[in-house]
Write a protein that holds these residues in place. Structure first.
Motif, PDB file in Angstrom:
ATOM      1  N   GLY A  14      36.880  26.763  43.173  1.00 45.38           N
ATOM      2  CA  GLY A  14      37.923  27.339  42.327  1.00 45.38           C
ATOM      3  C   GLY A  14      38.410  28.677  42.827  1.00 45.38           C
ATOM      4  O   GLY A  14      38.706  29.584  42.041  1.00 45.38           O
ATOM      5  N   SER A  15      38.527  28.819  44.150  1.00 44.02           N
ATOM      6  CA  SER A  15      38.812  30.137  44.719  1.00 44.02           C
ATOM      7  C   SER A  15      40.206  30.266  45.314  1.00 44.02           C
ATOM      8  O   SER A  15      40.452  31.119  46.155  1.00 44.02           O
ATOM      9  N   SER A  16      41.135  29.422  44.870  1.00 47.42           N
ATOM     10  CA  SER A  16      42.517  29.599  45.321  1.00 47.42           C
ATOM     11  C   SER A  16      43.216  30.700  44.542  1.00 47.42           C
ATOM     12  O   SER A  16      44.269  31.205  44.961  1.00 47.42           O
ATOM     13  N   SER A  17      42.657  31.097  43.394  1.00 45.78           N
ATOM     14  CA  SER A  17      43.257  32.149  42.575  1.00 45.78           C
ATOM     15  C   SER A  17      42.231  32.649  41.562  1.00 45.78           C
ATOM     16  O   SER A  17      41.095  32.164  41.511  1.00 45.78           O
ATOM     17  N   GLY A  20      37.691  33.110  40.894  1.00 45.63           N
ATOM     18  CA  GLY A  20      37.084  32.554  42.098  1.00 45.63           C
ATOM     19  C   GLY A  20      37.563  33.247  43.355  1.00 45.63           C
ATOM     20  O   GLY A  20      36.768  33.563  44.253  1.00 45.63           O
ATOM     21  N   LEU A  21      38.861  33.495  43.443  1.00 40.43           N
ATOM     22  CA  LEU A  21      39.399  34.181  44.616  1.00 40.43           C
ATOM     23  C   LEU A  21      38.875  35.600  44.699  1.00 40.43           C
ATOM     24  O   LEU A  21      38.510  36.082  45.790  1.00 40.43           O
ATOM     25  N   ALA A  22      38.812  36.286  43.572  1.00 43.45           N
ATOM     26  CA  ALA A  22      38.283  37.651  43.574  1.00 43.45           C
ATOM     27  C   ALA A  22      36.833  37.683  44.047  1.00 43.45           C
ATOM     28  O   ALA A  22      36.430  38.573  44.800  1.00 43.45           O
ATOM     29  N   VAL A  23      36.039  36.704  43.621  1.00 37.72           N
ATOM     30  CA  VAL A  23      34.643  36.628  44.051  1.00 37.72           C
ATOM     31  C   VAL A  23      34.559  36.357  45.550  1.00 37.72           C
ATOM     32  O   VAL A  23      33.767  36.979  46.266  1.00 37.72           O
ATOM     33  N   GLU A 225      38.670  41.923  39.952  1.00 35.89           N
ATOM     34  CA  GLU A 225      37.825  42.655  40.893  1.00 35.89           C
ATOM     35  C   GLU A 225      36.591  43.233  40.220  1.00 35.89           C
ATOM     36  O   GLU A 225      35.489  43.258  40.806  1.00 35.89           O
ATOM     37  N   GLU A 226      36.747  43.696  38.981  1.00 37.79           N
ATOM     38  CA  GLU A 226      35.591  44.204  38.241  1.00 37.79           C
ATOM     39  C   GLU A 226      34.588  43.087  37.978  1.00 37.79           C
ATOM     40  O   GLU A 226      33.371  43.291  38.091  1.00 37.79           O
ATOM     41  N   PHE A 227      35.097  41.925  37.637  1.00 39.34           N
ATOM     42  CA  PHE A 227      34.215  40.782  37.411  1.00 39.34           C
ATOM     43  C   PHE A 227      33.517  40.382  38.710  1.00 39.34           C
ATOM     44  O   PHE A 227      32.302  40.132  38.730  1.00 39.34           O
ATOM     45  N   ALA A 228      34.261  40.321  39.795  1.00 40.25           N
ATOM     46  CA  ALA A 228      33.707  39.895  41.079  1.00 40.25           C
ATOM     47  C   ALA A 228      32.595  40.823  41.550  1.00 40.25           C
ATOM     48  O   ALA A 228      31.639  40.385  42.209  1.00 40.25           O
TER      49      ALA A 228
END
Length: 257
Positions: A14-17, A20-23, A225-228
């Motif tokens: 799930g990292s296209s946006s 997930g992307l932030a992580v 970004e804070e979550f990541a």
């Protein structure tokens, strides 16, 4: 702080946006090799190309054969998987009074089954090597059910129960298992949910967001970004004594202990 992620291999579905992307970007910034996964192949490959050591894989985790293929591709490209992030899209809004067994089964197929298959693919190697990090992207609904999101509340709670049990079984092998619970993080998914609430309540999305922000002690939505950053810490060597936890990243929104 040395995260110890340099040269480690991570899978981030799930990292296209969104989260997930932030992580994926955060792990890559710490020197990890990252396998980005998403159904939008061109987009996930574009995002991977912008990172120092990453590959984008077009895949739908709803396909039972995909998790094993992802693990095989990660190992072939970068080596054994050290970090597994469990992440995926959420089911549509709905009310508990209207919830059916079929809808619950669909939610489990979306939020639980793919993650169990991914864990099965990486866990034996992690235990054998004495190092592994499994970090799930959950929801504040795990601890305080969210109105109008019965499918997400139910299925994510099931995943949380599994992960808590797993954490106790593998801790002695150097594998940690944790869940990060986002509150109102400023993503497209949260914007969709705000619009749904606004439609039901006869307000505008901006009014709904203002109402939501008023319930958050921090007074605002969080950033991806804070979550990541929280996920990256839990994936790091520095978090070796943190396992079986549900860590909130919600600006103080959930008031329970």
């Amino acid at each position: 702080m040395d995260t110890g992620l340099q040269g480690r291999t991570a899978i981030v579905p799930g990292s296209s946006s969104g989260l997930g992307l932030a992580v994926a970007r955060s792990l890559a910034a710490e020197g990890a090799n990252v396998v980005l996964v998403g159904r939008r192949g061109e987009l996930v490959q574009k995002e991977a190309a912008a990172l120092p050591s990453a590959v984008g894989v077009e895949a739908d985790l709803a396909d039972p054969g995909v998790p094993a293929r992802l693990v095989a591709e990660a190992e072939q490209r970068f080596g054994p998987v050290d970090v597994l992030v469990l992440n995926g899209g959420g089911p549509p809004p709905g009310l508990a009074a209207d919830f059916t067994p079929e809808q619950f089964a669909t939610a489990v197929d979306l939020l639980v089954q793919p993650h169990l298959r991914l864990v099965a693919g990486v866990l034996p190697g992690m235990r054998e090597r004495g190092f592994g990090r499994i970090v799930a992207v959950g929801s504040s609904g795990v601890q305080q059910p969210i109105d109008g999101l019965v499918a997400s509340n139910a299925a994510r709670a099931a995943l949380a129960g599994y992960l808590k049990t797993l954490a106790g079984e593998v801790a002695a092998d150097g594998v940690t298992v944790n869940m990060v619970l986002p509150g109102r993080i400023d993503t497209d998914r949260v914007a969709v949910l705000d619009r749904a609430v606004a439609e039901r309540s006869g307000t505008t999305p901006d009014q709904q967001r203002a109402r939501a922000e008023a319930t958050i002690p921090a007074g605002r939505y969080g950033t991806p970004e804070e979550f990541a950053a929280v996920v990256t810490f839990l994936a790091s060597a520095a978090a070796s004594y943190v396992t079986g936890e549900q860590v909130r990243c919600d600006g103080g929104m959930i008031r329970a202990h």
